[in-house]
Design an enzyme around this catalytic site. Sequence first.
Site, short mmCIF file in Angstrom:
data_model
loop_
_atom_site.label_atom_id
_atom_site.label_comp_id
_atom_site.label_asym_id
_atom_site.label_seq_id
_atom_site.Cartn_x
_atom_site.Cartn_y
_atom_site.Cartn_z
N ARG A 49 -47.98 -32.78 -7.88
CA ARG A 49 -49.54 -33.29 -8.56
C ARG A 49 -49.47 -32.76 -10.08
NH1 ARG A 49 -55.13 -30.61 -6.51
NH2 ARG A 49 -54.49 -28.72 -7.59
N THR A 55 -53.88 -34.37 -14.52
CA THR A 55 -54.76 -35.61 -13.96
C THR A 55 -55.00 -35.32 -12.56
OG1 THR A 55 -52.81 -36.73 -13.16
CG2 THR A 55 -53.54 -37.32 -15.50
N ASP A 62 -52.06 -21.29 -5.28
CA ASP A 62 -51.01 -22.25 -5.44
C ASP A 62 -50.26 -21.87 -4.48
OD1 ASP A 62 -48.62 -23.69 -5.79
OD2 ASP A 62 -49.60 -24.12 -7.80
N ASP A 92 -46.36 -22.16 -5.13
CA ASP A 92 -45.90 -20.56 -5.99
C ASP A 92 -45.86 -19.35 -5.08
OD1 ASP A 92 -45.36 -22.07 -8.35
OD2 ASP A 92 -47.63 -21.77 -9.24
C1 PRP Z 1 -49.74 -28.77 -3.63
C2 PRP Z 1 -50.11 -28.64 -2.17
C3 PRP Z 1 -50.11 -30.23 -1.77
C4 PRP Z 1 -51.10 -30.62 -2.80
C5 PRP Z 1 -52.48 -30.71 -2.39
O1 PRP Z 1 -48.59 -29.05 -4.00
O2 PRP Z 1 -48.94 -28.16 -1.51
O3 PRP Z 1 -48.91 -30.99 -1.85
O4 PRP Z 1 -51.11 -29.49 -4.16
O5 PRP Z 1 -53.36 -31.23 -3.64
P1 PRP Z 1 -54.03 -32.64 -3.50
O6 PRP Z 1 -54.67 -32.63 -2.28
O7 PRP Z 1 -55.10 -32.70 -4.49
O8 PRP Z 1 -52.86 -33.67 -3.53
P2 PRP Z 1 -48.15 -29.08 -5.46
O9 PRP Z 1 -48.55 -30.52 -6.05
O10 PRP Z 1 -48.75 -28.00 -6.32
O11 PRP Z 1 -46.61 -28.96 -5.56
P3 PRP Z 1 -45.56 -27.85 -4.85
O12 PRP Z 1 -45.80 -27.82 -3.40
O13 PRP Z 1 -44.41 -28.31 -5.10
O14 PRP Z 1 -45.89 -26.51 -5.42
N1 URA Z 2 -52.48 -27.04 -4.25
C1 URA Z 2 -52.61 -25.85 -4.01
O1 URA Z 2 -51.42 -25.31 -3.68
N2 URA Z 2 -53.55 -24.94 -4.00
C2 URA Z 2 -54.79 -25.30 -4.23
O2 URA Z 2 -55.81 -24.63 -3.97
C3 URA Z 2 -54.87 -27.01 -4.61
C4 URA Z 2 -53.62 -27.40 -4.50
#
Ligand code: PRP
Ligand code: URA
Length: 209
Positions: A104, A108, A200, A203
């Site tokens: 994500r 944006t 997150d 993380d």
């Molecule tokens: C996080 C989470 C989802 C997404 C959710 O991933 O694991 O995939 O955000 O957000 P959304 O519903 O608004 O799309 P992130 O993009 O942080 O990537 P990561 O899993 O690599 O940390």
């Molecule tokens: N992705 C995450 O990991 N946490 C949130 O709260 C939203 C999106």
Amino acid sequence: MGKFQVLDHPLIQHKLTIIRNKDCGTRSFREVVNEISTLMAYEVSRDMPLQDKKIETPVAKMTAKELSGKKVAIVPILRAGIGMVDGILELIPAAKVGHIGMYRDEETLQPHEYFVKLPSDIDQRQVFVVDPMLATGGSAIMAIDALKKRGASNIKFVCLVSAPEGVKALREKHPDVDIYTAALDDHLNEDGYIVPGLGDAGDRLFGTK
Ligand code: PRP
Ligand code: URA
């Protein structure tokens, strides 16, 4: 319209509280996400079809039940979805695992697809798409778009924490997909984080940031 189910089993709720706590470290976070995923898999697989099987117990012949061979694919959305895979494999060890890479954009909040690798017979499988967080819904929607483009049609989405905004968006875009969540939280904040959420997920699982 697909199902929307909050899996409010006491064990799931107790474990979710452990990982929501900001003092939960990476090791415990990972372990407990695994445990919750196993418990959720039990509920998510509840409607798997059965067939008759004739067997003999030490006492008598009987017609027993077995899974009808409908094959499962677990598809984590990278990265954070990876944390849910082993827990589900505990219960469904023969499942194949596909991967969809999605991140994500932090400004944006738009998802970007960077990797797709799926079992070649994905169109024949019951697919469990897994990601701990359903926030705006953008990542889940794009991952399911990618799966449908490749022929998948029998799809369930499994997450730990969801926001009403994400649930609404996903149900509008993919009304056929069942959604299972351990909690439906209050709202998204201006940074796109679920409130109260757990922060997150990627993380916290991998100890980054
Ligand atoms: C996080 C989470 C989802 C997404 C959710 O991933 O694991 O995939 O955000 O957000 P959304 O519903 O608004 O799309 P992130 O993009 O942080 O990537 P990561 O899993 O690599 O940390
Ligand atoms: N992705 C995450 O990991 N946490 C949130 O709260 C939203 C999106």
